[in-house]
Motif scaffolding. Structure first.
Motif, PDB file in Angstrom:
ATOM      1  N   ASP A 612       0.860  -1.185   0.000  1.00 54.72           N
ATOM      2  CA  ASP A 612       0.000   0.000   0.000  1.00 54.72           C
ATOM      3  C   ASP A 612       0.894   1.231   0.000  1.00 54.72           C
ATOM      4  OD1 ASP A 612      -2.057   1.793   0.260  1.00 54.72           O
ATOM      5  OD2 ASP A 612      -2.143   1.596   2.458  1.00 54.72           O
ATOM      6  N   PRO A 613       0.957   1.977  -1.111  1.00 54.05           N
ATOM      7  CA  PRO A 613       0.217   1.753  -2.364  1.00 54.05           C
ATOM      8  C   PRO A 613       0.887   0.668  -3.191  1.00 54.05           C
ATOM      9  CG  PRO A 613       1.656   3.635  -2.586  1.00 54.05           C
ATOM     10  CD  PRO A 613       1.791   3.182  -1.172  1.00 54.05           C
ATOM     11  N   TYR A 633       7.370   6.071  -6.725  1.00 51.86           N
ATOM     12  CA  TYR A 633       6.908   6.415  -5.371  1.00 51.86           C
ATOM     13  C   TYR A 633       7.998   6.014  -4.381  1.00 51.86           C
ATOM     14  CZ  TYR A 633       4.092   6.321  -1.105  1.00 51.86           C
ATOM     15  OH  TYR A 633       3.603   6.525   0.165  1.00 51.86           O
ATOM     16  N   GLY A 635       7.797   6.233  -0.889  1.00 51.08           N
ATOM     17  CA  GLY A 635       7.353   5.911   0.461  1.00 51.08           C
ATOM     18  C   GLY A 635       6.650   7.068   1.112  1.00 51.08           C
ATOM     19  N   TRP A 637       5.432   3.320   3.165  1.00 51.55           N
ATOM     20  CA  TRP A 637       4.714   2.165   2.661  1.00 51.55           C
ATOM     21  C   TRP A 637       3.883   1.500   3.765  1.00 51.55           C
ATOM     22  CZ3 TRP A 637       5.347   1.084  -2.527  1.00 51.55           C
ATOM     23  CH2 TRP A 637       6.435   1.699  -3.163  1.00 51.55           C
ATOM     24  N   GLY A 638       2.821   0.883   3.325  1.00 48.33           N
ATOM     25  CA  GLY A 638       2.054  -0.014   4.185  1.00 48.33           C
ATOM     26  C   GLY A 638       1.970  -1.361   3.489  1.00 48.33           C
ATOM     27  N   LYS A 657      -0.209   0.482   8.475  1.00 43.95           N
ATOM     28  CA  LYS A 657      -0.430   1.795   7.846  1.00 43.95           C
ATOM     29  C   LYS A 657       0.760   2.172   6.977  1.00 43.95           C
ATOM     30  CE  LYS A 657      -3.260   3.425  11.713  1.00 43.95           C
ATOM     31  NZ  LYS A 657      -3.366   4.434  12.801  1.00 43.95           N
ATOM     32  N   ARG A 658       0.567   3.227   6.176  1.00 42.63           N
ATOM     33  CA  ARG A 658       1.670   3.755   5.352  1.00 42.63           C
ATOM     34  C   ARG A 658       2.593   4.583   6.240  1.00 42.63           C
ATOM     35  NH1 ARG A 658      -0.714   6.228  -0.314  1.00 42.63           N
ATOM     36  NH2 ARG A 658      -2.182   4.563  -0.809  1.00 42.63           N
ATOM     37  N   GLU A 659       3.504   3.900   6.908  1.00 41.62           N
ATOM     38  CA  GLU A 659       4.401   4.606   7.824  1.00 41.62           C
ATOM     39  C   GLU A 659       5.801   3.999   7.852  1.00 41.62           C
ATOM     40  OE1 GLU A 659       2.183   4.261  11.421  1.00 41.62           O
ATOM     41  OE2 GLU A 659       2.848   2.183  11.810  1.00 41.62           O
ATOM     42  N   LYS A 663       9.446  -1.091   1.476  1.00 45.99           N
ATOM     43  CA  LYS A 663       8.399  -2.097   1.245  1.00 45.99           C
ATOM     44  C   LYS A 663       8.627  -3.310   2.130  1.00 45.99           C
ATOM     45  CE  LYS A 663       8.574  -0.891  -3.666  1.00 45.99           C
ATOM     46  NZ  LYS A 663       8.833  -1.425  -5.018  1.00 45.99           N
ATOM     47  N   ALA A 666       7.547  -2.789   5.664  1.00 48.00           N
ATOM     48  CA  ALA A 666       6.085  -2.798   5.802  1.00 48.00           C
ATOM     49  C   ALA A 666       5.556  -4.229   5.819  1.00 48.00           C
ATOM     50  CB  ALA A 666       5.458  -2.008   4.648  1.00 48.00           C
TER      51      ALA A 666
END
Length: 1518
Positions: A612-613, A633, A635, A637-638, A657-659, A663, A666
């Motif tokens: 994610d994404p 992209y 980061g 990342w989730g 979560k995206r934190e 990758k 995550a």
């Protein structure tokens, strides 16, 4: 590292000759943690061995742990250490992993050894799972090749995660304090490069040590470490560049590779097809991302492989030359064609479509013929290779002129270059004549697919072990190697080491140079002219000088350690075990958990990650030109991890979560959350492993204590001897009265030391007397006898006199202390006459005149003398001829003659040994005494057991009369059988009173309990002459136990998948577990296993152990007294009776538990069976079946809107579900990726399997008039529940679905017709696997071919169609589907077996069950078993062999009879099931050809009686 040990005295003391520099570093290692930096060959291992030896002598409890980074080095170093420290254990990653997941095993290992040698991952895993405590269990850590202790290497993970959190070690630290172990590192080069001081500081911090070399004995060190002469060889660039390579084969290969389109790749096509069929948004998104990624990266197996192939060929052409590149391409293409053959087992991971695509492209490469002319090969050599050859020749000549043996090592970076270089050197005469060349490529033990070029491993035929052995032995003198020979391999010192490619770092530089350690050896670097390689070498030499200065600096100290700020680190610790979960370990843990889930075939049991994404915008693969230049992209990342569908919905998906910065991080956090949740849900044990000890809580330990070495002693356990119901239960000298009435005889008073129970009428014994048939016996307890010594004495005398009439030879002459006494209630009318005769005989003996001392006693008189005294008494009963005293006759009359001619002749023959014998009258007319002795056995007919009425005549003076009445003789004959019955009956009553719950299981009828506790060895029979033993009840009870256990586990563990349920069920019902429960309850005391042998019977004496008849191997009396007996003897000083024990098989103990369960089920159904099981515990808390069903249904969650298609399945099985979600679960395969939240069907299949098994077993047990033996029950059940049989009904079940079909014509306009379509049950499986789809269609095609034949056989024929069913080769999920549907019906109907039977009838299964079970219309013996039995019955015996062979895509089976081929069957090979198909088919054809069956199959009839097979039916492992 590969250091050879210094000289060692291999005597008993194993004394090492330690050098001064070694002693210097050893003493420093005793004071502090150090990393020893010495060149290869200097004896670093020797220092470590001495340090570990000192630790073993100093530290009594903690072990030393020696690490090596590779398995080869572990084995090598273990052998060195073992010479000094015998108590050593080697563990490596190659060891069986399953055995190291047992805490008890680890404890034994740590207690039994002083040193453990392993790869670091072994200890890291043991620490992570809490099996080993670093502070409590380990006193010294030794790191070989210590320079690896950086970054995420296991060396560093052990230190960071487990070492540094411990308290620092003090000089006074004791053995039981939890402190840091000491550390010693070994390395030839401490750093890889870069800033020397910073790298030193980092390594020293990581290992909490200081790097040291010898400072005081450098001269001695120099004498033992022979530094090679450094040389370099310069070579010019080739005459071509990368774009103008002269190799035609390389050019042709490049043309083909450049023409490839990623869209034509099978992987891309397959993904596009899967995308079109995706069932859910998650599945679509996952496939979409994978497709975009492989199109963007070109990273398909085939495309990447062909591009790697081209790059390797180009490098070979550039550095070795044109001929080498051409040869390499030809060889790889040849190897690819060989590897693609499925029968070569080289690349089994290749998919069929990939093979075709790859080979099609390789076939387009136009290859030029290779020349073998050495001049041509030389002409096409690259300058670099020319320079190498010249160097090798010069080096070899130099050593030869010095009269020394040459041995060389060439280091090359690429594996493919190694192969091509070795080939060129072996083709040129100037090198081939001087050098015997071998290759070292390294090896991989993984079976996963890696890359296309892995096939080049097969080009090198010799193994690494063989090549090294030949190099050490001198058979080879030149090795071409990748970096595998730099460290970790025991390779001898070489005279010349050449770096064909420059080393990548300082470690590689030092390690490869260390291989050249012979005197006057050389280390040669090949450098291209006008390049900067010389500057790189000078840099490495400078770093070496800086390192030397640092680790010989006496003022350096260990740097202060500090905790690094790593905000991404997470840990989860289980306090009870110390097991730790980290972000670095969680992914492998989660993968292992998924890998051991059941039914992992079809790719369904994997942890799937979604970012994610996503990496790519949706549908990027179709719009790549427009979106290709989107900025990447970066980061945060989730991620989401999705676990297999066999887990409950709430444990299936976890997101972060995206934190997270990367990758990978995550994904680790998502996996971490999932694994913690699995542990909290108790799907992992407290060692953070898939459940093992919880599923098998006693796994060996407690059971071993109870069953003392059961397995080692052939499955036997010493237990107390069978209970003796006649032994006095108290010390009170009291007797109890009862009355025994045998129909037709006067009543007897029976006296026993224990009160007899009141037997119900149906529990009373029946004896079978020849000529009278069934005779009833009544036993009526009266009460406690008043003290009357005279009465007791009369009873003892009477009992002794009565029994000694027939059994005197086995009785004690003067011992009247019997365990039971008898006396007629009323003396018989002639008893006074018998008393007078016995008194007269006693007086004769007292006078001693005219008495035959050998034959006459106070109860036995000579007939002639008796005749003189009393005339011709007619009430005599038992007569013995003096010449054959053991031969008994029955008195008929006194006879005054005359005798017939034949009678007189026979009489003279009888007495021809008596010279004084003359026939005078009267004579005794007698007849044979009845031979029957076991009156409990039913009579076969009305005349069975009767003695012949033929008259026999005896002379009175040569005959002895027993002074006993006819009634007393009959008592003597019948009482042993009655006492046998009473022994069994009292045993059963004792069982009911002492073990079984009074208000439940004790109510089971007497006859069922007797059957349940009687072992086959007792050889008891029932009225219908069937064996009276527990075997049939045990078969029923085994099934009932499994059914109840399965249901209980299903209810108690709603989160457990089928694998956990099956393992826990198997443990709960295992023989060991059942035997444990039996012994804890003392059940062995009530197992009737002594055999009643009337001809060896004697009356039971008080305080005498029962002597049982060891008629079978099940029981074996022990000859030696137990320890308790020995102690008693010493204490009293007198010889006491021995406390006998017996060996009783574990299986018998388990069987009796199961037979009691079967008896309880027969009397009171599942509820009473549950009560019986609860009596023995078996490790579970038992509840009634209905309670479990209610618990399961109470947790059930129904669907809001069930899919309408479910009604089709309901039509097919004839059952409408109240709870539709159960039906959906029963139809959901593990691979299904749709939106439905249902769990996959495995749990329901587990339940349905036990329900089906229960129904079939119950039918077999209760089949009217069949009385199947256990072996026959097993055969029939195998025929009715096997996967091929159930799959057949899955394939044949369908329903008709009508659909409207509108049409239009000018005349009628729009009309709507109806189309009918068959929808099959197998088509209703919910799945997302192309393999499942393929297997469904293959099975359906086979069903269309053989289905009608199978159906006809099952409905009409008399031979079970084993071969035809096997030929379906049905995948397991088809039979699983049937069982899961049965499980769903069982639950939905609230445990109603009738509902399940109705479904079986709808499917057509019940009709076959009734044919095979109730009507016994089909012979189900396996054809292979039938053929084996037939051959064994031939005269002479013949030997059958089934020879199965695979060849050229086919599999064949030949039936050989005494090595002569009878038949042979060949089929196309599809899978292992093909082998079973041809075996069965060949066996059936051989049966027909040999006419094993008396009639052809169409005319066969099954025998009405179930006596066609012996008890020992050969079983075929289906």
């Amino acid at each position: 590292m590969g250091d050879p040990p210094p000289s060692v005295d291999n005597g008993a003391s194993n004394t090492f000759h330690t050098r001064n520099y070694q002693q210097e570093l050893l003493e420093e290692s005793l004071r502090s943690n150090i990393i020893i930096a010495l060149d290869t060959g200097s004896g670093k291992t020797h220092i470590a061995v001495l340090r570990m030896k000192h630790e073993a002598e100093r530290e009594p409890r903690k072990v030393s742990w020696f690490f090596a980074p590779t398995v080869a080095l572990v084995e090598q170093q273990c052998a060195v250490i073992k010479e000094t420290i015998p108590a050593i254990l080697m563990i490596s990653g190659a060891s069986e992993p399953g055995q190291w997941k047992d805490r008890a095993l680890w404890r034994r290992v740590l207690e039994a050894n002083r040193v453990i040698v392993s790869t670091p991952q072994v200890l890291l895993d043991a620490l992570l799972h809490g099996f080993v405590d670093l502070g409590m269990d380990i006193g010294l850590l030794v790191f070989d090749e210590a320079h690896h202790a950086i970054s995420k290497h296991p060396y560093n993970m052990i230190m960071q995660q487990f070492y540094f959190p411990l308290d620092k070690r003090t000089r006074t630290a004791g053995s039981h304090e939890r402190v840091r172990p000491m550390v010693i590192g070994l390395t030839a080069s401490p750093i890889y490069g870069g800033n020397t001081e910073a790298a030193f500081d980092k390594l020293e911090r990581n290992l909490d040590s200081i790097i040291r070399s010898s400072r005081m004995h450098r001269e001695e060190l120099a004498q033992h470490v022979h530094k090679p002469v450094f040389k370099h060889v310069l070579y010019g660039p080739p005459s071509y560049d990368w774009d103008t390579l002269p190799s035609y084969n390389t050019f042709s290969l490049k043309t083909v590779v450049d023409s490839l389109s990623i869209e034509n790749d099978p992987s891309v096509k397959s993904l596009r097809s899967q995308l079109a069929r995706a069932h859910s948004d998650d599945e679509r998104r996952r496939i979409d991302q994978k497709l975009s990624k492989i199109i963007d990266k070109g990273d398909t197996f085939t495309h990447k492989g062909l591009n790697d192939f081209l790059r390797a060929a180009q490098e070979i052409c550039m550095y070795l030359g044109e001929w080498a590149a051409d040869w390499y391409i030809v060889k790889v293409i040849e190897q690819a064609r060989h590897a693609a053959n499925p029968y070569n087992n080289i690349m089994t991971s290749w998919k069929a479509n990939e093979k075709h695509y790859l080979l099609d492209n390789l076939d387009q490469v136009n290859l030029v013929p290779l020349s073998s002319d050495p001049d041509e090969i030389r002409r096409m050599l690259a300058p670099k290779l020319e320079a190498l050859i010249a160097c090798l020749l010069a080096e070899e000549e130099e050593f030869r002129l010095a009269d020394e043996t040459y041995s060389g090592l060439i280091f090359v970076t690429r594996r493919d270059t190694v192969i091509a270089l070795a080939e060129v050197l072996s083709r040129l005469p100037e090198t081939a004549q001087l050098f015997r060349i071998g290759c070292l490529l390294g090896s991989s033990s993984s079976f996963k697919r890696h890359s296309f070029l892995d096939i080049t491993r097969e080009i090198v035929k010799a193994s690494q072990v063989k090549t090294l052995a030949e190099f050490r032995g001198g058979d080879k003198n030149l090795i071409v190697s990748t970096s595998v020979a730099e460290e970790g391999i025991d390779i001898q010192a070489c005279s010349s080491v050449t770096r064909f490619d420059p080393p990548p770092n300082v470690v590689a530089w030092a390690q490869s140079r260390g291989r050249a350690r012979q005197r006057k050896s050389s280390f040669i670097m090949m450098l291209e002219q006008d390049k900067e390689h010389e500057q790189e070498i000078r840099k490495w030499q400078t770093i070496e000088q800086q390192m030397m200065a640092l680790y010989t600096d006496p003022d350096r100290v260990v740097p202060e350690t500090f905790e690094e700020d790593d905000h991404d680190e997470r840990t989860y610790t289980v306090e009870s075990t110390g097991a730790v979960l980290t972000l670095d370990s969680v992914t492998s843990h989660l993968n292992h958990f998924c890998a051991v889930l059941p039914n992992a075939a079809y790719g369904g049991q994997l942890a799937l990650y979604d970012l994610d994404p996503p990496d790519y915008p949706e549908d990027w693969h179709s719009q790549q030109d427009r979106l290709k230049n989107l900025p990447p992209y970066k980061g945060p990342w989730g991620a989401t991890v999705t676990l297999p569908r066999c887990l409950p919905p709430h444990l299936r998906k976890f997101s972060t979560k995206r934190e997270h910065n990367t990758k990978r991080l995550a994904q680790k956090h998502a996996a971490f959350d999932a694994y913690v949740a699995l542990h909290k849900a108790k799907l992992l044990d407290d060692h953070l492993l898939p459940l093992m000890s919880e599923l098998e809580p006693d796994k060996g330990e407690e059971v071993k204590k109870l069953l003392a070495d059961i397995e080692k002693r052939a499955g036997t356990e010493r237990v107390s001897i069978q209970a003796d119901p006649w032994a006095p239960k108290t010390d009170e000298d009291a007797w109890w009265k009862a009355e025994v009435i045998i129909d037709g005889l006067p009543a007897l008073t029976m006296l026993t030391p224990n009160p007899l129970p009141t037997f119900a009428k149906e529990e009373m014994p029946t004896i079978y007397i020849p000529g009278r048939g069934a005779t009833h016996v009544k036993v009526r307890p009266i009460g406690k006898m008043q003290p009357d010594s005279a009465y007791l004495e009369r009873a003892r005398v009477y009992t002794h006199r009565m029994f000694s009439t027939l059994y005197f030879a086995r009785m004690r002459p003067d011992d009247h202390a019997f365990a039971y006494l008898f006396l007629p209630v009323v003396d018989g009318p002639d008893e006074h006459l018998w008393e007078e005769r016995r008194k007269w005989m006693g007086d004769r003996i007292d006078r001693g005149t005219d008495v035959n001392d050998r034959l006459e006693t106070s109860m036995r008189a000579n007939a002639g003398v008796l005749h003189k005294q009393y005339g011709l008494p007619t009430d005599l009963a038992l007569v013995r001829p003096n010449e054959k005293f053991g031969k008994l006759f029955q008195f008929v009359r006194w006879y005054n003659g005359p005798l017939g001619v034949e009678d007189e002749e026979r009489m003279r023959e009888r007495y021809e040994g008596f010279p004084d014998a003359n026939i005078t009258f009267p004579v005794l007319q007698v007849k044979q005494f009845p031979q029957r002795a076991n009156f409990l056995a039913p009579l076969a007919s009305d005349t069975a057991g009767l003695a012949r009425d033929e008259a026999i005549y005896l002379l009175p003076q040569y005959t002895t009369i027993e002074l006993i009445s006819k009634e007393d003789l009959q008592y003597a004959m019948y009482l042993p059988s009655i006492l046998r019955w009473m022994t069994c009956a009292l045993t059963i009553v004792s069982l009911r009173d002492e073990l079984l719950p009074a208000d439940s299981v004790a109510q089971v009828p007497f006859h069922l309990l007797r059957i349940a506790t009687t072992a086959p060895v007792a050889q008891e029979t029932m009225i219908d002459e069937q064996p009276l033993n527990y075997q049939r009840l045990e078969t029923l009870g085994d099934c009932v136990l499994k059914c109840l256990t399965s249901t209980q586990l299903f209810a108690d563990h709603p989160l457990w998948h089928e694998g956990y349920l099956a393992r826990r069920k198997d443990h709960a019902v295992s023989n060991v577990q059942l035997a444990k429960g039996a012994i804890e309850k003392g059940l062995h005391r009530w197992i009737i296993r002594d055999r009643f042998v009337p001809r060896k019977w004697k009356p039971r004496y008080l305080f005498e152990p029962v002597v049982e008849e060891p008629a079978r191997p099940e029981t074996k009396p022990t000859e030696e007294p137990t320890e308790e007996t020995k102690e008693e003897t010493k204490e009293d000083g007198k010889k006491k009776k021995k406390k006998q024990t017996q060996e009783l098989s574990t299986k018998v103990l388990a069987d009796v538990v199961e037979s009691l369960i079967g008896a309880a089920y027969e009397h009171g159904g599942f509820d009473l069976a549950t009560e019986c099981i609860a009596t023995f515990g078996l490790g579970l808390s038992w509840k009634n079946l209905s309670v479990h069903i209610d618990e399961v249904l109470a947790r059930h969650e129904e669907l809001d809107v069930p899919p309408p298609q479910l009604s089709l399945v309901e039509q097919m099985i004839g059952y409408e579900f109240t709870r539709k979600a159960l039906l959906i679960q029963a139809l959901t395969h593990a691979s299904y990726n749709g939106d439905l939240a249902s769990t996959s069907y495995e749990r329901l299949e587990f339940l349905g399997d036990c329900a089906l098994d229960m129904i079939v077993t119950s039918m077999l047990f209760h089949a009217e008039g069949q009385n199947y033996k256990p072996g026959h029950m097993h055969l029939r059940k195998e025929a009715l529940v096997n996967s091929h049989f159930l799959a057949f009904f899955c394939l044949k079940t369908f329903t008709i679905c009508e659909s409207p079909n509108p049409s239009w014509s000018p005349g009628t306009g729009v009309t709507v017709d109806t189309d009918e379509q068959k929808i099959y049950l197998w088509q209703c499986l919910l799945h997302s696997s192309h393999r499942v789809l393929e297997d469904q269609h293959v099975a359906s095609t086979r069903f269309e071919k053989v289905g009608p034949e199978i159906e006809k056989a099952l409905k009409q024929k008399t031979i079970y169609p084993w071969a035809a069913l096997t030929s379906l080769q049905a995948p397991k999920f088809l039979s699983d589907m049937v069982e899961s549907l049965l499980g769903a019906v069982f639950l939905d109907s609230e445990g109603d077996f009738t509902a399940v039977c109705d479904v079986l009838r709808t499917l057509g299964i019940m009709e076959v069950l009734e044919r095979i079970i109730d009507r016994n219309e089909m012979d189900v013996l396996h054809p292979i078993s039938r053929l084996t039995m037939w051959a064994a019955q031939q005269d002479p015996q013949q030997k059958v062999k089934l020879d199965v062979k695979k060849k050229e895509g086919n599999v064949s089976c030949a039936v050989l009879m005494d090595e002569e081929e009878i038949v042979k069957v060949t089929e196309v090979y599809h899978s292992r099931a093909s082998q079973e198909e041809v075996r069965f088919a060949a066996a059936e054809q051989a049966i027909k050809k040999l006419r094993v069956l008396e009639e052809e199959e169409e005319e066969d009839a099954v025998d009405e009686e179930d006596n066609t097979w012996a008890d020992d039916i050969p079983e075929y492992d289906w």
